[in-house]
Write a protein that holds these residues in place. Sequence first.
Motif, mmCIF file in Angstrom:
data_model
loop_
_atom_site.group_PDB
_atom_site.id
_atom_site.type_symbol
_atom_site.label_atom_id
_atom_site.label_comp_id
_atom_site.label_asym_id
_atom_site.label_seq_id
_atom_site.Cartn_x
_atom_site.Cartn_y
_atom_site.Cartn_z
ATOM 1 N N GLU A 80 -4.152 21.172 -1.047
ATOM 2 C CA GLU A 80 -4.342 19.871 -0.366
ATOM 3 C C GLU A 80 -4.214 18.769 -1.424
ATOM 4 O OE1 GLU A 80 -7.885 20.024 1.878
ATOM 5 O OE2 GLU A 80 -6.836 21.262 3.379
ATOM 6 N N ASP A 81 -5.097 18.816 -2.645
ATOM 7 C CA ASP A 81 -5.129 17.992 -3.630
ATOM 8 C C ASP A 81 -3.654 17.672 -4.299
ATOM 9 O OD1 ASP A 81 -7.874 17.573 -3.096
ATOM 10 O OD2 ASP A 81 -8.543 18.809 -4.736
ATOM 11 N N LEU A 82 -3.202 19.120 -4.794
ATOM 12 C CA LEU A 82 -1.760 19.013 -5.320
ATOM 13 C C LEU A 82 -0.736 18.209 -4.325
ATOM 14 C CD1 LEU A 82 -1.774 22.538 -6.982
ATOM 15 C CD2 LEU A 82 -1.977 20.128 -8.141
ATOM 16 N N SER A 83 -0.910 18.558 -3.222
ATOM 17 C CA SER A 83 -0.050 17.815 -2.288
ATOM 18 C C SER A 83 -0.243 16.405 -2.123
ATOM 19 C CB SER A 83 0.085 18.398 -0.935
ATOM 20 O OG SER A 83 0.406 19.787 -0.947
ATOM 21 N N ALA A 84 -1.373 15.899 -2.220
ATOM 22 C CA ALA A 84 -1.605 14.526 -2.115
ATOM 23 C C ALA A 84 -1.167 13.745 -3.357
ATOM 24 C CB ALA A 84 -3.131 14.309 -2.109
ATOM 25 N N ARG A 85 -1.156 14.738 -4.626
ATOM 26 C CA ARG A 85 -0.899 14.183 -6.085
ATOM 27 C C ARG A 85 0.708 14.031 -6.014
ATOM 28 N NH1 ARG A 85 -0.523 10.758 -9.610
ATOM 29 N NH2 ARG A 85 -0.333 11.606 -11.865
ATOM 30 N N VAL A 86 1.542 15.055 -5.356
ATOM 31 C CA VAL A 86 2.718 14.981 -5.324
ATOM 32 C C VAL A 86 3.397 13.759 -4.354
ATOM 33 C CG1 VAL A 86 4.997 16.139 -4.273
ATOM 34 C CG2 VAL A 86 3.212 17.557 -5.744
ATOM 35 N N ASP A 87 2.719 13.592 -3.487
ATOM 36 C CA ASP A 87 2.907 12.476 -2.629
ATOM 37 C C ASP A 87 3.080 11.306 -3.208
ATOM 38 O OD1 ASP A 87 3.747 14.314 -0.482
ATOM 39 O OD2 ASP A 87 1.832 14.041 0.566
ATOM 40 N N ALA A 88 1.776 10.902 -4.069
ATOM 41 C CA ALA A 88 1.610 9.783 -4.624
ATOM 42 C C ALA A 88 2.602 9.494 -5.943
ATOM 43 C CB ALA A 88 0.024 9.747 -5.450
ATOM 44 N N VAL A 89 2.857 10.792 -6.614
ATOM 45 C CA VAL A 89 4.037 10.565 -7.402
ATOM 46 C C VAL A 89 5.430 10.306 -7.146
ATOM 47 C CG1 VAL A 89 5.262 11.873 -9.223
ATOM 48 C CG2 VAL A 89 2.730 12.180 -9.090
ATOM 49 N N LYS A 90 5.788 10.710 -5.793
ATOM 50 C CA LYS A 90 6.977 10.428 -5.381
ATOM 51 C C LYS A 90 7.041 9.017 -4.876
ATOM 52 C CE LYS A 90 8.314 14.741 -2.995
ATOM 53 N NZ LYS A 90 8.413 15.492 -1.723
ATOM 54 N N GLU A 91 6.032 8.523 -4.232
ATOM 55 C CA GLU A 91 5.906 7.191 -3.998
ATOM 56 C C GLU A 91 6.026 6.084 -5.268
ATOM 57 O OE1 GLU A 91 2.556 4.072 -1.879
ATOM 58 O OE2 GLU A 91 2.623 6.210 -1.061
ATOM 59 N N GLU A 92 5.146 6.375 -6.390
ATOM 60 C CA GLU A 92 5.272 5.804 -7.388
ATOM 61 C C GLU A 92 6.531 5.831 -7.958
ATOM 62 O OE1 GLU A 92 3.919 3.098 -10.750
ATOM 63 O OE2 GLU A 92 3.184 3.735 -8.800
ATOM 64 N N ASN A 93 7.479 6.910 -7.958
ATOM 65 C CA ASN A 93 8.729 7.064 -8.297
ATOM 66 C C ASN A 93 9.667 6.074 -7.676
ATOM 67 O OD1 ASN A 93 10.937 8.102 -10.122
ATOM 68 N ND2 ASN A 93 11.356 9.459 -8.075
ATOM 69 N N LEU A 94 9.661 6.044 -6.377
ATOM 70 C CA LEU A 94 10.367 5.137 -5.569
ATOM 71 C C LEU A 94 9.966 3.647 -5.965
ATOM 72 C CD1 LEU A 94 10.053 6.738 -2.018
ATOM 73 C CD2 LEU A 94 12.164 6.566 -3.481
ATOM 74 N N LYS A 95 8.929 3.240 -6.159
ATOM 75 C CA LYS A 95 8.407 2.125 -6.514
ATOM 76 C C LYS A 95 9.306 1.670 -7.943
ATOM 77 C CE LYS A 95 4.610 -0.699 -7.757
ATOM 78 N NZ LYS A 95 3.151 -0.889 -7.876
ATOM 79 N N LEU A 96 9.223 2.380 -8.786
ATOM 80 C CA LEU A 96 9.678 2.330 -10.303
ATOM 81 C C LEU A 96 11.048 2.446 -9.987
ATOM 82 C CD1 LEU A 96 7.327 4.736 -12.209
ATOM 83 C CD2 LEU A 96 7.220 2.238 -12.206
ATOM 84 N N LYS A 97 12.069 2.939 -9.551
ATOM 85 C CA LYS A 97 13.312 3.114 -9.032
ATOM 86 C C LYS A 97 13.695 1.561 -8.581
ATOM 87 C CE LYS A 97 14.718 7.715 -8.383
ATOM 88 N NZ LYS A 97 15.095 8.629 -7.506
ATOM 89 N N SER A 98 13.144 1.117 -7.486
ATOM 90 C CA SER A 98 13.222 -0.144 -6.980
ATOM 91 C C SER A 98 13.239 -1.106 -7.989
ATOM 92 C CB SER A 98 12.387 -0.462 -5.686
ATOM 93 O OG SER A 98 12.652 -1.605 -5.432
ATOM 94 N N GLU A 99 12.037 -1.203 -8.815
ATOM 95 C CA GLU A 99 11.852 -2.235 -9.794
ATOM 96 C C GLU A 99 12.970 -2.164 -11.105
ATOM 97 O OE1 GLU A 99 7.765 -1.712 -11.421
ATOM 98 O OE2 GLU A 99 6.930 -2.146 -9.396
ATOM 99 N N ASN A 100 13.246 -0.950 -11.189
ATOM 100 C CA ASN A 100 14.387 -0.848 -12.332
ATOM 101 C C ASN A 100 15.757 -1.243 -11.956
ATOM 102 O OD1 ASN A 100 12.952 0.371 -14.238
ATOM 103 N ND2 ASN A 100 13.529 2.457 -13.605
ATOM 104 N N GLN A 101 16.127 -1.282 -10.353
ATOM 105 C CA GLN A 101 17.276 -1.948 -9.990
ATOM 106 C C GLN A 101 17.128 -3.255 -9.789
ATOM 107 O OE1 GLN A 101 17.407 -0.118 -5.941
ATOM 108 N NE2 GLN A 101 18.745 1.365 -6.504
ATOM 109 N N VAL A 102 16.091 -3.966 -9.650
ATOM 110 C CA VAL A 102 15.773 -5.330 -9.889
ATOM 111 C C VAL A 102 15.863 -5.939 -11.090
ATOM 112 C CG1 VAL A 102 14.151 -7.367 -9.567
ATOM 113 C CG2 VAL A 102 14.346 -5.619 -7.620
#
Length: 96
Positions: free
Chosen positions: A49-71
């Motif tokens: 459960e902890d690892l799954s939550a961490r993977v979800d957080a990393v995916k969310e952070e990755n999407l945020k950074l991709k969006s910032e990189n596009q801007v």
Amino acid sequence: SRKRSSKVERAHSTMMNADMDAVEAENQVELEEKTRLINQVLELQHTLEDLSARVDAVKEENLKLKSENQVLGQYIENLMSASSVFQTTDTKSKRK
């Protein structure tokens, strides 16, 4: 004959008690092993459960950074197109 019968009964009773003690000891060992395995499974579930939550957080952070990189990429493109340093030179206008 009665003495012999009594001795046999006592010996039989002693053997039965020993067998019952052995069965109880075996049951206790099995119970402890089951408890240990259940605790191990629960610990592994929590870890998963902890690892799954961490993977979800990393995916969310990755999407945020991709969006910032596009801007930022668009911003840099706009700066470069506005700057004369990065403008393409027109060779015809230089010849005039």
